[in-house]
Design a protein around this motif. Sequence first.
Motif, mmCIF file in Angstrom:
data_model
loop_
_atom_site.group_PDB
_atom_site.id
_atom_site.type_symbol
_atom_site.label_atom_id
_atom_site.label_comp_id
_atom_site.label_asym_id
_atom_site.label_seq_id
_atom_site.Cartn_x
_atom_site.Cartn_y
_atom_site.Cartn_z
ATOM 1 N N ARG A 149 17.295 -7.682 39.274
ATOM 2 C CA ARG A 149 18.461 -8.740 39.362
ATOM 3 C C ARG A 149 19.189 -8.941 38.184
ATOM 4 O O ARG A 149 20.162 -9.313 38.508
ATOM 5 N N ASP A 150 18.879 -8.672 36.950
ATOM 6 C CA ASP A 150 19.690 -8.834 35.833
ATOM 7 C C ASP A 150 20.505 -7.489 35.549
ATOM 8 O O ASP A 150 21.242 -7.481 34.249
ATOM 9 N N GLY A 151 20.359 -6.287 36.320
ATOM 10 C CA GLY A 151 21.226 -5.292 36.029
ATOM 11 C C GLY A 151 20.467 -3.855 35.607
ATOM 12 O O GLY A 151 20.888 -3.053 35.449
ATOM 13 N N ARG A 152 19.160 -4.225 35.196
ATOM 14 C CA ARG A 152 18.346 -3.160 34.373
ATOM 15 C C ARG A 152 18.068 -1.907 35.422
ATOM 16 O O ARG A 152 17.471 -2.515 36.495
ATOM 17 N N TRP A 153 18.222 -0.832 35.034
ATOM 18 C CA TRP A 153 17.663 0.142 35.671
ATOM 19 C C TRP A 153 16.303 0.680 35.353
ATOM 20 O O TRP A 153 16.029 0.763 33.985
ATOM 21 N N VAL A 154 15.146 0.566 36.469
ATOM 22 C CA VAL A 154 13.862 1.006 35.763
ATOM 23 C C VAL A 154 13.202 2.150 36.810
ATOM 24 O O VAL A 154 13.623 2.129 37.931
ATOM 25 N N LEU A 155 12.337 2.668 36.337
ATOM 26 C CA LEU A 155 11.440 3.490 37.213
ATOM 27 C C LEU A 155 10.254 2.562 37.778
ATOM 28 O O LEU A 155 9.823 1.676 37.146
ATOM 29 N N THR A 156 10.101 2.788 39.076
ATOM 30 C CA THR A 156 9.223 1.889 39.835
ATOM 31 C C THR A 156 8.202 2.623 40.677
ATOM 32 O O THR A 156 8.042 3.966 40.628
ATOM 33 N N SER A 157 7.236 1.845 41.042
ATOM 34 C CA SER A 157 6.238 2.473 41.801
ATOM 35 C C SER A 157 6.776 2.867 43.350
ATOM 36 O O SER A 157 7.771 2.116 43.478
ATOM 37 N N GLY A 158 6.481 3.883 43.816
ATOM 38 C CA GLY A 158 6.985 4.268 45.094
ATOM 39 C C GLY A 158 5.893 4.001 46.279
ATOM 40 O O GLY A 158 6.148 4.401 47.417
ATOM 41 N N ASP A 159 5.292 2.756 46.068
ATOM 42 C CA ASP A 159 4.248 2.571 47.029
ATOM 43 C C ASP A 159 5.041 1.545 47.956
ATOM 44 O O ASP A 159 5.184 0.432 47.615
ATOM 45 N N PRO A 160 5.143 1.885 49.406
ATOM 46 C CA PRO A 160 6.040 1.208 50.312
ATOM 47 C C PRO A 160 5.204 -0.120 50.703
ATOM 48 O O PRO A 160 6.116 -1.110 50.968
ATOM 49 N N ALA A 161 3.943 -0.309 50.632
ATOM 50 C CA ALA A 161 3.300 -1.511 50.810
ATOM 51 C C ALA A 161 3.630 -2.570 49.916
ATOM 52 O O ALA A 161 3.583 -3.852 50.202
ATOM 53 N N ARG A 162 4.058 -2.144 49.013
ATOM 54 C CA ARG A 162 4.579 -3.263 47.874
ATOM 55 C C ARG A 162 6.009 -3.659 48.086
ATOM 56 O O ARG A 162 6.369 -4.797 47.178
ATOM 57 N N LEU A 163 6.710 -3.244 48.855
ATOM 58 C CA LEU A 163 7.987 -3.535 49.055
ATOM 59 C C LEU A 163 8.262 -4.155 50.316
ATOM 60 O O LEU A 163 9.614 -4.236 50.997
ATOM 61 N N ALA A 164 7.266 -4.666 51.140
ATOM 62 C CA ALA A 164 7.227 -5.166 52.624
ATOM 63 C C ALA A 164 7.969 -6.488 52.462
ATOM 64 O O ALA A 164 7.454 -7.353 51.475
ATOM 65 N N LEU A 165 8.975 -7.004 53.290
ATOM 66 C CA LEU A 165 9.442 -8.334 53.567
ATOM 67 C C LEU A 165 8.760 -9.246 54.643
ATOM 68 O O LEU A 165 8.812 -8.872 55.761
ATOM 69 N N THR A 166 8.143 -10.297 54.226
ATOM 70 C CA THR A 166 7.495 -10.784 55.148
ATOM 71 C C THR A 166 7.892 -12.540 54.918
ATOM 72 O O THR A 166 8.514 -12.879 53.825
ATOM 73 N N SER A 167 7.528 -13.410 55.755
ATOM 74 C CA SER A 167 7.738 -14.691 55.776
ATOM 75 C C SER A 167 6.969 -15.323 54.510
ATOM 76 O O SER A 167 7.370 -16.417 53.935
ATOM 77 N N GLY A 168 6.041 -14.779 53.962
ATOM 78 C CA GLY A 168 5.163 -15.173 52.829
ATOM 79 C C GLY A 168 5.629 -14.555 51.410
ATOM 80 O O GLY A 168 4.790 -14.822 50.505
ATOM 81 N N SER A 169 6.336 -13.474 51.516
ATOM 82 C CA SER A 169 6.593 -12.587 50.475
ATOM 83 C C SER A 169 8.048 -12.319 50.305
ATOM 84 O O SER A 169 8.456 -11.654 51.474
ATOM 85 N N SER A 170 8.455 -12.133 49.121
ATOM 86 C CA SER A 170 9.990 -11.549 48.977
ATOM 87 C C SER A 170 9.907 -10.404 47.895
ATOM 88 O O SER A 170 9.625 -10.748 46.730
#
Length: 377
Positions: free
Chosen positions: A48-69
Amino acid sequence: MGSARKVRVAVVFGGRSAEHAVSCASAGLVLGAIDSDRYDVVPIGIARDGRWVLTSGDPARLALTSGSSPSVEAVATPGVSVTPAAGPSGGALVFSGPASVPPELGEVDVVLPLLHGTFGEDGTIQGLLEMAGIRYAGAGVLASAAGMDKEYMKILFAARGLPIGRYVVVRDRDWGVSPSSPERKKVFDEVAELGFPVFVKPARGGSSIGTSRVSGPDELEAAIEEARRYDRKVLVEAFVAGAEVECAVLEGIDGAPPEASVPGQIVVDPQSTWYDFEAKYLEDSRMEIPAPIPASAAARVRTLACAAFDAIGCEGLARVDFFYTPSGEVVVNEINTMPGMTPSSGFPLMWAASGVPLPQLIDRIITTALAKADGVR
């Protein structure tokens, strides 16, 4: 591109816009569906502050639900930053930091920029990648910028003769410095001519963030101020009675005209008064595919979707949104040059219903990008 390895795709997601979480969710769906036998995937997040980073590629950690963003910060690889850089033999992504990352990982063949909203979908990352000499999928600089700015999008649509709704643009100088200013009174008068209800939205926003449905003049000022939290330019659109219909578009192969999917109709959750952010991503709204409209209207939607795609010079992919009125009129609302790719998003669902499952859809988007000549689009 070397023949000794798989095609290397950098999936870039997150970003500085208010649609950060939606972008993460789009990346999650794509990372889970991309053909790993054919593609070597490098997941790159923009915080969100504009930094580019290498990340995990785990799809489960990127799910959008009513309880998590989901967020890039939550899946970032500690100690690894990324910088796009130009080079004599083409651009690359340069990794730096105390963590050890093979330098060849940055030698990507194409970037898939799954960014929604400003600082990504608006031509900014497209221009950066072109300057660095890195190929990317999707619309170019001009089409991305025009597709993001709803004022100029509508101007281009009107210039091509596409049917659009009435609207008023509210800029900083139009809003004035106080509620009693003559500039603000003029805005109120112009909006009143549209009739109520109206929809007030950031001119360069998406996912209905900062958007309000305004039933009468007493609600207008607060709605414009809410939209101005996200964009100094605001669009006020006349209400168009009718069904909300969407159509997905892909760039044609080998120079062929663009292709349109089977259209779908949005069925809003009964608990929602309109298709806002919660209705889109967190509640029980759904798409009915194919849209329950006459065959002639569906054909009109598909024709206009391709015309809208061409009107802004779009490439790669897009989703075009419409209203289908009780009188049988089809009205173009807007185009999204990097449509949402979440599990509930219309773009992948409409192509799946058209016989193009998600892995094949991703493959086509990447293949189209790789086939483009080097240089300015």
